[in-house]
Design an enzyme around this catalytic site. Sequence first.
Site, PDB file in Angstrom:
ATOM      1  N   LYS A   9       0.822  -1.212   0.000  1.00  0.00           N
ATOM      2  CA  LYS A   9       0.000   0.000   0.000  1.00  0.00           C
ATOM      3  C   LYS A   9       0.861   1.270   0.000  1.00  0.00           C
ATOM      4  O   LYS A   9       2.064   1.217   0.253  1.00  0.00           O
ATOM      5  CB  LYS A   9      -0.945  -0.039   1.217  1.00  0.00           C
ATOM      6  CG  LYS A   9      -1.938  -1.220   1.182  1.00  0.00           C
ATOM      7  CD  LYS A   9      -2.926  -1.155   2.337  1.00  0.00           C
ATOM      8  CE  LYS A   9      -3.896  -2.333   2.318  1.00  0.00           C
ATOM      9  NZ  LYS A   9      -4.949  -2.209   3.362  1.00  0.00           N
ATOM     10  N   TYR A  49     -12.237  -2.288  -3.419  1.00  0.00           N
ATOM     11  CA  TYR A  49     -12.769  -2.441  -2.056  1.00  0.00           C
ATOM     12  C   TYR A  49     -14.297  -2.276  -2.015  1.00  0.00           C
ATOM     13  O   TYR A  49     -14.856  -1.913  -0.973  1.00  0.00           O
ATOM     14  CB  TYR A  49     -12.094  -1.452  -1.112  1.00  0.00           C
ATOM     15  CG  TYR A  49     -10.752  -1.927  -0.571  1.00  0.00           C
ATOM     16  CD1 TYR A  49     -10.635  -3.129   0.123  1.00  0.00           C
ATOM     17  CD2 TYR A  49      -9.604  -1.165  -0.719  1.00  0.00           C
ATOM     18  CE1 TYR A  49      -9.419  -3.563   0.636  1.00  0.00           C
ATOM     19  CE2 TYR A  49      -8.367  -1.585  -0.207  1.00  0.00           C
ATOM     20  CZ  TYR A  49      -8.300  -2.786   0.476  1.00  0.00           C
ATOM     21  OH  TYR A  49      -7.091  -3.201   1.002  1.00  0.00           O
ATOM     22  N   ASN A 112      -2.052   0.155   6.831  1.00  0.00           N
ATOM     23  CA  ASN A 112      -1.538  -1.118   7.336  1.00  0.00           C
ATOM     24  C   ASN A 112      -0.687  -1.877   6.318  1.00  0.00           C
ATOM     25  O   ASN A 112      -0.566  -3.099   6.360  1.00  0.00           O
ATOM     26  CB  ASN A 112      -2.668  -1.975   7.922  1.00  0.00           C
ATOM     27  CG  ASN A 112      -3.709  -2.363   6.893  1.00  0.00           C
ATOM     28  OD1 ASN A 112      -3.631  -1.957   5.742  1.00  0.00           O
ATOM     29  ND2 ASN A 112      -4.675  -3.164   7.306  1.00  0.00           N
ATOM     30  N   HIS A 115      -2.067  -5.612   1.533  1.00  0.00           N
ATOM     31  CA  HIS A 115      -3.327  -6.341   1.385  1.00  0.00           C
ATOM     32  C   HIS A 115      -3.043  -7.754   0.910  1.00  0.00           C
ATOM     33  O   HIS A 115      -2.130  -7.964   0.112  1.00  0.00           O
ATOM     34  CB  HIS A 115      -4.224  -5.657   0.345  1.00  0.00           C
ATOM     35  CG  HIS A 115      -5.257  -6.583  -0.253  1.00  0.00           C
ATOM     36  ND1 HIS A 115      -6.447  -6.854   0.375  1.00  0.00           N
ATOM     37  CD2 HIS A 115      -5.248  -7.340  -1.376  1.00  0.00           C
ATOM     38  CE1 HIS A 115      -7.129  -7.732  -0.358  1.00  0.00           C
ATOM     39  NE2 HIS A 115      -6.423  -8.039  -1.430  1.00  0.00           N
ATOM     40  N   GLU A 126      -9.308 -10.670  -8.056  1.00  0.00           N
ATOM     41  CA  GLU A 126      -8.343  -9.581  -7.859  1.00  0.00           C
ATOM     42  C   GLU A 126      -7.152  -9.719  -8.799  1.00  0.00           C
ATOM     43  O   GLU A 126      -6.677  -8.726  -9.370  1.00  0.00           O
ATOM     44  CB  GLU A 126      -7.892  -9.558  -6.392  1.00  0.00           C
ATOM     45  CG  GLU A 126      -9.026  -9.118  -5.452  1.00  0.00           C
ATOM     46  CD  GLU A 126      -8.726  -9.286  -3.972  1.00  0.00           C
ATOM     47  OE1 GLU A 126      -9.627  -9.012  -3.159  1.00  0.00           O
ATOM     48  OE2 GLU A 126      -7.591  -9.685  -3.622  1.00  0.00           O
TER      49      GLU A 126
HETATM   50  P1  GTP Z   1      -7.082  -6.168   3.331  1.00  0.00           P
HETATM   51  O1  GTP Z   1      -6.077  -7.238   3.103  1.00  0.00           O
HETATM   52  O2  GTP Z   1      -6.574  -4.775   3.022  1.00  0.00           O
HETATM   53  O3  GTP Z   1      -8.412  -6.472   2.644  1.00  0.00           O
HETATM   54  O4  GTP Z   1      -7.322  -6.156   4.920  1.00  0.00           O
HETATM   55  P2  GTP Z   1      -8.116  -7.192   5.813  1.00  0.00           P
HETATM   56  O5  GTP Z   1      -8.720  -8.266   4.953  1.00  0.00           O
HETATM   57  O6  GTP Z   1      -7.220  -7.582   6.924  1.00  0.00           O
HETATM   58  O7  GTP Z   1      -9.280  -6.276   6.398  1.00  0.00           O
HETATM   59  P3  GTP Z   1     -10.691  -5.879   5.744  1.00  0.00           P
HETATM   60  O8  GTP Z   1     -10.863  -6.501   4.410  1.00  0.00           O
HETATM   61  O9  GTP Z   1     -11.736  -6.088   6.778  1.00  0.00           O
HETATM   62  O10 GTP Z   1     -10.526  -4.306   5.566  1.00  0.00           O
HETATM   63  C1  GTP Z   1      -9.926  -3.771   4.392  1.00  0.00           C
HETATM   64  C2  GTP Z   1      -9.046  -2.591   4.784  1.00  0.00           C
HETATM   65  O11 GTP Z   1      -9.869  -1.553   5.284  1.00  0.00           O
HETATM   66  C3  GTP Z   1      -8.055  -2.886   5.907  1.00  0.00           C
HETATM   67  O12 GTP Z   1      -6.827  -3.403   5.432  1.00  0.00           O
HETATM   68  C4  GTP Z   1      -7.864  -1.529   6.517  1.00  0.00           C
HETATM   69  O13 GTP Z   1      -6.832  -0.815   5.859  1.00  0.00           O
HETATM   70  C5  GTP Z   1      -9.173  -0.844   6.275  1.00  0.00           C
HETATM   71  N1  GTP Z   1      -9.970  -0.847   7.500  1.00  0.00           N
HETATM   72  C6  GTP Z   1     -10.611  -1.890   8.079  1.00  0.00           C
HETATM   73  N2  GTP Z   1     -11.214  -1.511   9.208  1.00  0.00           N
HETATM   74  C7  GTP Z   1     -10.960  -0.183   9.336  1.00  0.00           C
HETATM   75  C8  GTP Z   1     -11.315   0.797  10.298  1.00  0.00           C
HETATM   76  O14 GTP Z   1     -11.997   0.538  11.284  1.00  0.00           O
HETATM   77  N3  GTP Z   1     -10.838   2.071  10.074  1.00  0.00           N
HETATM   78  C9  GTP Z   1     -10.082   2.391   8.970  1.00  0.00           C
HETATM   79  N4  GTP Z   1      -9.646   3.642   8.809  1.00  0.00           N
HETATM   80  N5  GTP Z   1      -9.716   1.486   8.072  1.00  0.00           N
HETATM   81  C10 GTP Z   1     -10.152   0.228   8.239  1.00  0.00           C
HETATM   82 MG    MG Z   2      -9.850  -7.887   3.214  1.00  0.00          MG
END
Ligand code: GTP
Ligand code: MG
Length: 138
Positions: A9, A49, A112, A115, A126
Amino acid sequence: IERTFSILKPDATRRNLTGAINALIEKAGLRIVAQKRVQMTRAQAETFYAVHKERPFFGELVGTMIAGPVVVQVLEGEDAIKTYRGVLGATDPAKADPGTIRKEHALSVGENSAHGSDALDTAAIEIAQWFSGNEIVG
Ligand code: GTP
Ligand code: MG
């Protein structure tokens, strides 16, 4: 042998962490079989997303994904999807295990660092969104 999709990212490319993160990926036994650096458009990030579009953090999420270049990758290996999720660590870096990408490098839940696809069907979608077949060399 399985393939998964990865994004390094903008918070990672901004801090020049591409190599450090790739080292963790390769140390876990995953092979980087395709990789390119791109600037995502807002439309591409919203599509990528889309599953989160009703969430309160969607606008912020899209904003962070287009804040700078990303590196999109295809990773190949045994149980690649689950293996890579393990290398990533928990979504919230404060909850991630030591040695994971997010524990070592992430700044926050939003920034973070990387992904990884969460299932076989999403990985296929994807990968197809970002790479043509001849760009992936296993
Ligand atoms: P990805 O691999 O990026 O898809 O992450 P993940 O699968 O561990 O988490 P998820 O798919 O639930 O969320 C996608 C992304 O949204 C996360 O990687 C975070 O960067 C962001 N995200 C999730 N929860 C929050 C939140 O509460 N606040 C914010 N600002 N970002 C969030
Ligand atoms: Mg995810």
